[in-house]
Design an enzyme around this catalytic site. Structure first.
Site, PDB file in Angstrom:
ATOM      1  N   LYS A   1       0.742  -1.115  -0.260  1.00  0.00           N
ATOM      2  CA  LYS A   1       0.097  -0.047   0.110  1.00  0.00           C
ATOM      3  C   LYS A   1       0.883   1.187   0.224  1.00  0.00           C
ATOM      4  O   LYS A   1       2.109   1.386   0.365  1.00  0.00           O
ATOM      5  CB  LYS A   1      -1.086   0.028   1.337  1.00  0.00           C
ATOM      6  CG  LYS A   1      -0.258  -0.079   2.587  1.00  0.00           C
ATOM      7  CD  LYS A   1       0.172   1.497   3.074  1.00  0.00           C
ATOM      8  CE  LYS A   1       0.696   1.263   4.568  1.00  0.00           C
ATOM      9  NZ  LYS A   1       1.633   2.430   4.978  1.00  0.00           N
TER      10      LYS A   1
ATOM     11  N   ASP B   1      -2.549  -1.774  10.208  1.00  0.00           N
ATOM     12  CA  ASP B   1      -2.597  -1.534   8.792  1.00  0.00           C
ATOM     13  C   ASP B   1      -3.463  -2.934   8.251  1.00  0.00           C
ATOM     14  O   ASP B   1      -3.673  -3.053   7.241  1.00  0.00           O
ATOM     15  CB  ASP B   1      -1.378  -1.413   8.033  1.00  0.00           C
ATOM     16  CG  ASP B   1      -1.019   0.020   8.003  1.00  0.00           C
ATOM     17  OD1 ASP B   1      -1.673   0.648   8.609  1.00  0.00           O
ATOM     18  OD2 ASP B   1       0.144   0.251   7.771  1.00  0.00           O
TER      19      ASP B   1
END
Ligand code: C5P
Length: 298
Positions: free
Chosen positions: A17, A153
């Site tokens: 990401k 996350d």
């Protein structure tokens, strides 16, 4: 996350990401920081393979498929308890009482301590993979509950969103469609950064920026708006090499580059694969950075 079944084993490709926008809204009583961040998953994948192990042992073998760079460490943190894959497997077993074993193979393409979320992505894939391999039938909500215990996350990767606004400490996910196309060049200077250390150096801004305003700008331009990361200041004080990598990326990128998460990887967006690979070649020639080209997945 791409899941493939081959007879009795399972293979998952799980992305990295980038934080296109990251604002820290304040310190919390639990020691974490309240965030508002826009995450984009990108086409840089780790691969995990899960095989049943009838002995009841969970084992992990890591194979590094990172681009080699002088001075970058080539070992992976795989001690039990440290590695999020093993922690995810252990959490599944303790929470469900499962006694199954698994031989897990991890092919690592996303560098650690980079802000690319590789370890979190691997942990999310492990929850999904072992839930299926072991026939645990945990619901998505139950998996999200476990994901939040593993790291801030992990929920983003578990959600499978290509883009999202993440809030809380990062675990509250609002999937969004990002108006982005193109290719990112991601460059990590020698030496990673500790997330905890970077957050410790953060100090509050006068008026925090909001993700909604960032997204509005992004949509209005119909291409990349100005990336923003409130952790760039503290990260710079800890890693002098960031200045140089941002400069190198900025010299050839049509837009200002930025830092992802707490670093130390930086990124820039290019409209075409040709321009991105040209930039990547130039950076690789310097032999200082670990460089990847990754497609936007939005
Ligand atoms: O959640 P995760 O394990 O990835 O976080 C690593 C460290 O980063 C935490 O222990 C904390 O010090 C810091 N952190 C924070 N606020 C967040 C996320 C992480 O302070 N929202």
């Amino acid at each position: 996350m791409r899941i493939r079944r081959h007879g009795s084993f399972l293979s998952i490709e799980t992305p990295a990401k980038l934080n296109l926008f990251l604002e820290v809204l304040g310190r919390r009583d639990d020691g974490y920081h309240e965030l508002e961040t826009v995450m984009a998953s990108v086409g840089l994948y780790d691969t995990l393979r899960f095989l049943p192990d009838s002995s009841g042992v969970v084992s992990l073998q890591t194979r590094l498929a990172l681009s080699p760079v002088d001075g970058h460490p080539q070992s992976a943190p795989c001690a039990p308890g440290e590695n999020l894959v093993l922690r995810a497997a252990e959490l599944l077993r303790t929470q469900t009482g499962a006694t199954h074993g698994a031989a897990i193979e991890l092919i690592k393409r996303s560098p650690w301590q980079s802000g690319l979320g590789g370890a979190s992505s691997d942990a999310a894939a492990t929850l999904v993979g072992l839930n299926e391999l072991w026939g645990l039938n945990l619901s998505t909500a139950e998996l999200h509950h476990l994901a939040a215990k593993l790291g801030s996350d992990v929920n983003f990767f578990l959600s499978g969103s290509r883009g999202a606004i993440c809030r809380g400490r990062g675990e509250k996910i609002e999937p969004i469609r990002l108006p982005l196309t193109g290719w990112f060049v991601i460059a990590q200077p020698k030496g990673g950064l500790s997330t905890a250390e970077v957050f410790r150096r953060w100090s509050p801004a006068d008026s925090p920026r909001r993700a909604a305003a960032f997204l509005e700008e992004l949509r209005a331009e119909r291409s990349a708006g100005r990336w923003y990361n409130a952790l760039l200041g503290p990260a710079r004080t800890l890693h002098p090499g960031l200045e140089e990598v941002l400069h190198e990326l900025g010299a050839v990128s049509p837009r200002q580059p930025s830092l992802t998460g707490s670093g130390s990887a930086c990124f820039a967006l290019f409209g075409t694969h040709r321009d991105a690979t040209r930039c990547a070649r130039r950076l690789r020639a310097l032999q200082k950075y670990r460089v990847s080209v990754a497609a936007c997945r939005t």
